[in-house]
Design an enzyme around this catalytic site. Structure first.
Site, PDB file in Angstrom:
ATOM      1  N   ASP A  86       0.816  -1.402   0.001  1.00 32.45           N
ATOM      2  CA  ASP A  86       0.066   0.324   0.427  1.00 32.45           C
ATOM      3  C   ASP A  86       1.022   1.293  -0.017  1.00 32.45           C
ATOM      4  OD1 ASP A  86      -2.443   1.548   2.296  1.00 32.45           O
ATOM      5  OD2 ASP A  86      -2.367   1.280   0.561  1.00 32.45           O
ATOM      6  N   LYS A  94       2.549   3.307  -5.820  1.00 29.34           N
ATOM      7  CA  LYS A  94       1.847   2.621  -6.888  1.00 29.34           C
ATOM      8  C   LYS A  94       2.977   2.248  -7.866  1.00 29.34           C
ATOM      9  CE  LYS A  94      -0.856   3.279  -4.046  1.00 29.34           C
ATOM     10  NZ  LYS A  94      -1.181   3.049  -2.556  1.00 29.34           N
ATOM     11  N   ASP A 121      -3.519  -2.838  -1.936  1.00 30.25           N
ATOM     12  CA  ASP A 121      -4.354  -1.759  -2.508  1.00 30.25           C
ATOM     13  C   ASP A 121      -4.285  -0.723  -3.474  1.00 30.25           C
ATOM     14  OD1 ASP A 121      -5.210   0.998  -0.422  1.00 30.25           O
ATOM     15  OD2 ASP A 121      -6.618  -0.114  -1.335  1.00 30.25           O
ATOM     16  N   ASN A 122      -5.351  -0.470  -4.134  1.00 31.94           N
ATOM     17  CA  ASN A 122      -5.530   0.499  -5.190  1.00 31.94           C
ATOM     18  C   ASN A 122      -5.193  -0.152  -6.582  1.00 31.94           C
ATOM     19  OD1 ASN A 122      -3.705   2.285  -2.360  1.00 31.94           O
ATOM     20  ND2 ASN A 122      -6.087   2.429  -3.474  1.00 31.94           N
ATOM     21  N   GLU A 147     -11.172   4.324  -0.919  1.00 31.14           N
ATOM     22  CA  GLU A 147     -12.080   4.718   0.385  1.00 31.14           C
ATOM     23  C   GLU A 147     -12.521   6.253   0.809  1.00 31.14           C
ATOM     24  OE1 GLU A 147      -9.032   3.734  -0.364  1.00 31.14           O
ATOM     25  OE2 GLU A 147      -7.817   5.464   0.155  1.00 31.14           O
TER      26      GLU A 147
HETATM   27  O1  LIG Z   1      -0.231   7.119  -2.440  1.00 32.85           O
HETATM   28  C1  LIG Z   1      -1.347   6.294  -1.532  1.00 32.85           C
HETATM   29  N1  LIG Z   1      -0.379   5.364  -0.759  1.00 32.85           N
HETATM   30  C2  LIG Z   1       1.104   5.703  -0.281  1.00 32.85           C
HETATM   31  C3  LIG Z   1       1.922   7.473   0.283  1.00 32.85           C
HETATM   32  C4  LIG Z   1       3.337   6.981   0.312  1.00 32.85           C
HETATM   33  C5  LIG Z   1       3.584   6.136   0.479  1.00 32.85           C
HETATM   34  C6  LIG Z   1       4.837   6.629   0.767  1.00 32.85           C
HETATM   35  N2  LIG Z   1       5.709   5.230   1.256  1.00 32.85           N
HETATM   36  C7  LIG Z   1       5.786   4.224   1.965  1.00 32.85           C
HETATM   37  C8  LIG Z   1       6.888   3.081   2.281  1.00 32.85           C
HETATM   38  N3  LIG Z   1       8.174   3.940   0.530  1.00 32.85           N
HETATM   39  C9  LIG Z   1       7.266   4.977   0.616  1.00 32.85           C
HETATM   40  C10 LIG Z   1      -2.268   6.592  -2.258  1.00 32.85           C
HETATM   41  C11 LIG Z   1      -3.023   7.271  -2.074  1.00 32.85           C
HETATM   42  C12 LIG Z   1      -4.321   7.320  -3.084  1.00 32.85           C
HETATM   43  C13 LIG Z   1      -5.302   8.435  -3.213  1.00 32.85           C
HETATM   44  C14 LIG Z   1      -6.494   7.908  -4.318  1.00 32.85           C
HETATM   45  C15 LIG Z   1      -7.155   9.031  -4.800  1.00 32.85           C
HETATM   46  C16 LIG Z   1      -6.282  10.089  -4.592  1.00 32.85           C
HETATM   47  F1  LIG Z   1      -7.371  10.870  -5.493  1.00 32.85           F
HETATM   48  C17 LIG Z   1      -5.389  10.354  -4.651  1.00 32.85           C
HETATM   49  C18 LIG Z   1      -4.228   9.436  -3.802  1.00 32.85           C
HETATM   50  C19 LIG Z   1      -5.777   6.209  -1.804  1.00 32.85           C
HETATM   51  C20 LIG Z   1      -4.517   5.077  -1.821  1.00 32.85           C
HETATM   52  O2  LIG Z   1      -5.294   4.117  -0.451  1.00 32.85           O
HETATM   53  C21 LIG Z   1      -3.540   5.384  -1.132  1.00 32.85           C
HETATM   54  O3  LIG Z   1      -2.440   4.181  -0.480  1.00 32.85           O
HETATM   55 MG   LIG Z   2      -4.105   2.742  -0.063  1.00 31.16          MG
END
Ligand SMILES: O=C(NCCCCCn1ccnc1)c1cc(-c2ccc(F)cc2)cc(O)c1O
Ligand SMILES: [Mg+2]
Length: 214
Positions: free
Chosen positions: A141, A144, A169-170, A199
């Protein structure tokens, strides 16, 4: 604004959730993020799919890529039997600290370790650092664009065994097309899509469950 969104979520949890009650922590996050401000927690709808896969897998060693506020960490850890361990990797130290406090409020800190750093740096160190052979369940998660790279890294580092379950996820929104193509064409995985919603919104999303074969 002074505080970050994760800190505002933490303050809400500390104000309204019962200490030691994981379900009340999940409910507090979900009500805050559906009524006050959206946040990228897996949420309750996709969370029910996550619950079902964890219960079906009964994992002893769990890896999570991407902790954020620790919502999915609490979701998974609350279903683990005594002695099981969850390691979650988060590269943002502020997110990691909020997650530790939310996980502690849920009474699950004894089962969970949050590792701060980049997945591509930490995954190759896990066997040595954690004295772990393989992960039974991996929840993906984080960024992406990193899903596929890090899955291949898990394979190369011999951290998966036949039957290990990966849940991503996603895979529809924001989407992980290269990961999906790999999982659905590789003879090394048996993959299945679980349609759902993003979500707290009416937008289509989904999770991909992939079982490592050999
Ligand atoms: O980017 C996401 N998650 C990663 C966050 C940073 C991870 C950092 N990291 C941790 C370890 N290594 C790197 C994410 C985004 C969205 C979303 C959906 C629609 C929208 F319009 C905007 C955003 C929905 C999610 O459910 C997500 O999980
Ligand atoms: Mg997510």
């Amino acid at each position: 604004s002074g505080t970050s969104r994760p800190v505002r979520i933490l303050h809400h949890v500390q104000k309204v959730a019962q200490y030691g009650d994981a379900q009340s922590v999940l409910s507090a996050v979900d009500s805050y993020c559906s009524k006050i401000e959206w946040a990228m927690n897996v949420g309750d709808l996709k969370g029910q799919i996550l619950d079902a896969v964890v219960l079906e897998t009964r994992p002893h060693y769990v890896l999570e890529l991407g902790t954020y506020c620790g919502y999915s960490t609490v979701r998974i850890a609350r279903l683990l039997p005594p002695g099981a361990r969850l390691f979650s990797i988060e590269m943002n130290p502020q997110y990691a600290q909020v997650a530790r406090e939310i996980i502690q409020h849920a009474g699950l800190d004894a089962k969970v370790d949050i590792l701060v750093g980049c997945t591509s740096d930490l995954i190759p160190q896990l066997k040595k650092k954690l004295d772990i052979e393989k992960f039974d369940f991996v929840f993906i998660d984080h960024w992406k664009v990193s899903y596929l790279r890090d899955t291949k890294l898990l394979e190369e580092c011999d951290l998966l065994r036949p039957g290990s379950v990966l849940l991503a996820d996603n895979v529809t929104c924001p989407g992980a097309p290269d990961y999906l193509h790999y999982m659905r064409t590789s003879p090394r995985y048996e993959s299945q899509y679980f349609p759902s919603r993003l979500e707290y919104l009416q937008v289509e999303d989904g999770m991909e469950k992939s079982v490592f074969l050999a």
